[in-house]
Design a protein around this motif. Structure first.
Motif, PDB file in Angstrom:
ATOM      1  N   UNK A  32      45.718  98.294  60.940  1.00 48.84           N
ATOM      2  CA  UNK A  32      46.708  97.267  60.650  1.00 48.84           C
ATOM      3  C   UNK A  32      46.257  96.023  61.400  1.00 48.84           C
ATOM      4  N   UNK A  33      46.158  94.889  60.697  1.00 41.91           N
ATOM      5  CA  UNK A  33      45.681  93.675  61.355  1.00 41.91           C
ATOM      6  C   UNK A  33      46.309  92.444  60.704  1.00 41.91           C
ATOM      7  N   UNK A  34      46.116  91.284  61.373  1.00 45.95           N
ATOM      8  CA  UNK A  34      46.707  90.052  60.849  1.00 45.95           C
ATOM      9  C   UNK A  34      45.666  88.966  60.571  1.00 45.95           C
ATOM     10  N   UNK A  35      44.387  89.329  60.618  1.00 44.56           N
ATOM     11  CA  UNK A  35      43.343  88.347  60.302  1.00 44.56           C
ATOM     12  C   UNK A  35      42.294  88.981  59.395  1.00 44.56           C
ATOM     13  N   UNK A  36      41.632  88.138  58.628  1.00 43.17           N
ATOM     14  CA  UNK A  36      40.575  88.614  57.746  1.00 43.17           C
ATOM     15  C   UNK A  36      39.399  89.184  58.514  1.00 43.17           C
ATOM     16  N   UNK A  37      39.069  88.565  59.651  1.00 44.24           N
ATOM     17  CA  UNK A  37      37.949  89.048  60.462  1.00 44.24           C
ATOM     18  C   UNK A  37      38.215  90.461  60.971  1.00 44.24           C
ATOM     19  N   UNK A  38      39.432  90.710  61.447  1.00 50.13           N
ATOM     20  CA  UNK A  38      39.778  92.055  61.913  1.00 50.13           C
ATOM     21  C   UNK A  38      39.770  93.057  60.764  1.00 50.13           C
ATOM     22  N   UNK A  39      40.238  92.635  59.603  1.00 53.76           N
ATOM     23  CA  UNK A  39      40.233  93.512  58.432  1.00 53.76           C
ATOM     24  C   UNK A  39      38.801  93.890  58.055  1.00 53.76           C
ATOM     25  N   UNK A  40      37.906  92.909  58.029  1.00 54.48           N
ATOM     26  CA  UNK A  40      36.510  93.181  57.691  1.00 54.48           C
ATOM     27  C   UNK A  40      35.847  94.084  58.727  1.00 54.48           C
ATOM     28  N   UNK A  41      36.181  93.880  59.993  1.00 50.86           N
ATOM     29  CA  UNK A  41      35.635  94.734  61.054  1.00 50.86           C
ATOM     30  C   UNK A  41      36.111  96.175  60.873  1.00 50.86           C
ATOM     31  N   UNK A  42      37.372  96.344  60.539  1.00 50.06           N
ATOM     32  CA  UNK A  42      37.915  97.690  60.318  1.00 50.06           C
ATOM     33  C   UNK A  42      37.277  98.347  59.098  1.00 50.06           C
ATOM     34  N   UNK A  43      37.130  97.578  58.025  1.00 54.59           N
ATOM     35  CA  UNK A  43      36.541  98.096  56.791  1.00 54.59           C
ATOM     36  C   UNK A  43      35.101  98.549  57.014  1.00 54.59           C
ATOM     37  N   UNK A  44      34.361  97.800  57.818  1.00 44.26           N
ATOM     38  CA  UNK A  44      32.945  98.118  58.025  1.00 44.26           C
ATOM     39  C   UNK A  44      32.735  99.478  58.693  1.00 44.26           C
ATOM     40  N   UNK A  45      33.760  99.996  59.348  1.00 47.52           N
ATOM     41  CA  UNK A  45      33.654 101.287  60.027  1.00 47.52           C
ATOM     42  C   UNK A  45      34.097 102.446  59.142  1.00 47.52           C
ATOM     43  N   UNK A  46      34.535 102.163  57.916  1.00 46.20           N
ATOM     44  CA  UNK A  46      35.104 103.187  57.044  1.00 46.20           C
ATOM     45  C   UNK A  46      34.214 103.453  55.840  1.00 46.20           C
ATOM     46  N   UNK A  47      34.409 104.623  55.217  1.00 45.39           N
ATOM     47  CA  UNK A  47      33.627 105.014  54.047  1.00 45.39           C
ATOM     48  C   UNK A  47      34.022 104.246  52.790  1.00 45.39           C
ATOM     49  N   UNK A  48      35.294 103.961  52.636  1.00 51.81           N
ATOM     50  CA  UNK A  48      35.779 103.284  51.445  1.00 51.81           C
ATOM     51  C   UNK A  48      37.281 103.405  51.366  1.00 51.81           C
ATOM     52  N   UNK A  49      37.887 102.663  50.459  1.00 51.60           N
ATOM     53  CA  UNK A  49      39.327 102.756  50.306  1.00 51.60           C
ATOM     54  C   UNK A  49      39.949 101.490  49.761  1.00 51.60           C
ATOM     55  N   UNK A  50      41.179 101.225  50.234  1.00 50.07           N
ATOM     56  CA  UNK A  50      41.980 100.127  49.721  1.00 50.07           C
ATOM     57  C   UNK A  50      42.359  99.190  50.864  1.00 50.07           C
ATOM     58  N   UNK A  51      42.225  97.897  50.609  1.00 50.32           N
ATOM     59  CA  UNK A  51      42.695  96.870  51.537  1.00 50.32           C
ATOM     60  C   UNK A  51      43.950  96.253  50.935  1.00 50.32           C
ATOM     61  N   UNK A  52      45.079  96.441  51.601  1.00 52.36           N
ATOM     62  CA  UNK A  52      46.326  95.784  51.209  1.00 52.36           C
ATOM     63  C   UNK A  52      46.376  94.487  51.971  1.00 52.36           C
ATOM     64  N   UNK A  53      46.460  93.367  51.284  1.00 51.21           N
ATOM     65  CA  UNK A  53      46.477  92.103  52.011  1.00 51.21           C
ATOM     66  C   UNK A  53      47.415  91.099  51.373  1.00 51.21           C
ATOM     67  N   UNK A  54      47.795  90.132  52.180  1.00 52.99           N
ATOM     68  CA  UNK A  54      48.633  89.040  51.721  1.00 52.99           C
ATOM     69  C   UNK A  54      47.773  87.902  51.211  1.00 52.99           C
ATOM     70  N   UNK A  55      48.436  86.910  50.668  1.00 50.70           N
ATOM     71  CA  UNK A  55      47.770  85.744  50.087  1.00 50.70           C
ATOM     72  C   UNK A  55      46.995  84.954  51.138  1.00 50.70           C
ATOM     73  N   UNK A  56      47.619  84.732  52.306  1.00 50.38           N
ATOM     74  CA  UNK A  56      47.003  83.901  53.332  1.00 50.38           C
ATOM     75  C   UNK A  56      47.129  84.594  54.682  1.00 50.38           C
TER      76      UNK A  56
END
Length: 184
Positions: A32-56
């Protein structure tokens, strides 16, 4: 491979509430994060899945995040109807205010599609390198020359020997080459 869910919303409290809802329905949220950079960092450690995100998010818009996202992750945009109407068709969207049933069903569908795609990709034969293909071609040529076989028969011979010995075709082709060259 394990599919994961990452939630990125500008307000971390909102992201945590959505995590709680998804957990209640049996989904595991990896981050769970509030910035795109943190989201990308989290995604890079995972095999695959879904990113739920807001507009901005704090540091970028969803379109920027989409540009940096790897292929093995799908985006689910949670936004107003106006934003959704302008979103690319490659992105699945859930309208705000959020309906729990819509969110749960959409996430479930997306995770199922990702799993199916992985299974389909796993069934595809992997491409041989030029070097591996060369071993097989040379072994076929040698069998055709020495044993007067057609190309199809030489290929089937290598394939049958491969299955009988429990080795892959490249290793079998290498063994055929060694055996035939040693007998010269």
């Amino acid at each position: 491979m394990n599919t994961s869910i990452v939630i990125a919303l500008p307000k971390i409290e909102d992201a945590k509430k959505i995590r709680t809802v998804l957990n209640r329905y049996g989904f595991t949220v990896a981050a769970v994060c509030n910035s795109g950079a943190n989201a990308l960092a989290s995604i890079s450690e995972l095999d695959g899945g879904v990113l739920l995100c807001g507009y901005h998010l704090q540091d970028m818009y969803y379109r920027d995040l989409l540009d940096y996202m790897p292929d093995y992750f799908e985006m689910l945009l949670m936004a107003s109807r106006g934003v959704i109407s302008e979103a690319p068709t490659s992105i699945l969207c859930v309208g705000m205010p959020l309906k729990v049933g819509d969110l749960v069903n959409t996430v479930s569908m997306m995770l199922s599609q990702i799993e199916r795609r992985w299974k389909k990709d796993k069934k595809k034969p992997k491409q041989r390198s030029w070097k591996e293909q060369n071993y097989i071609s040379n072994a076929k040529m040698l069998l055709m020359e020495r044993n007067h076989l057609s190309e199809d028969d030489a290929y089937r011979y290598i394939q049958k020997c491969s299955m009988d010995s429990g080795t892959n075709m490249v290793e079998t082709a290498q063994m055929v080459l060694m055996l035939l060259y040693d007998s010269v």
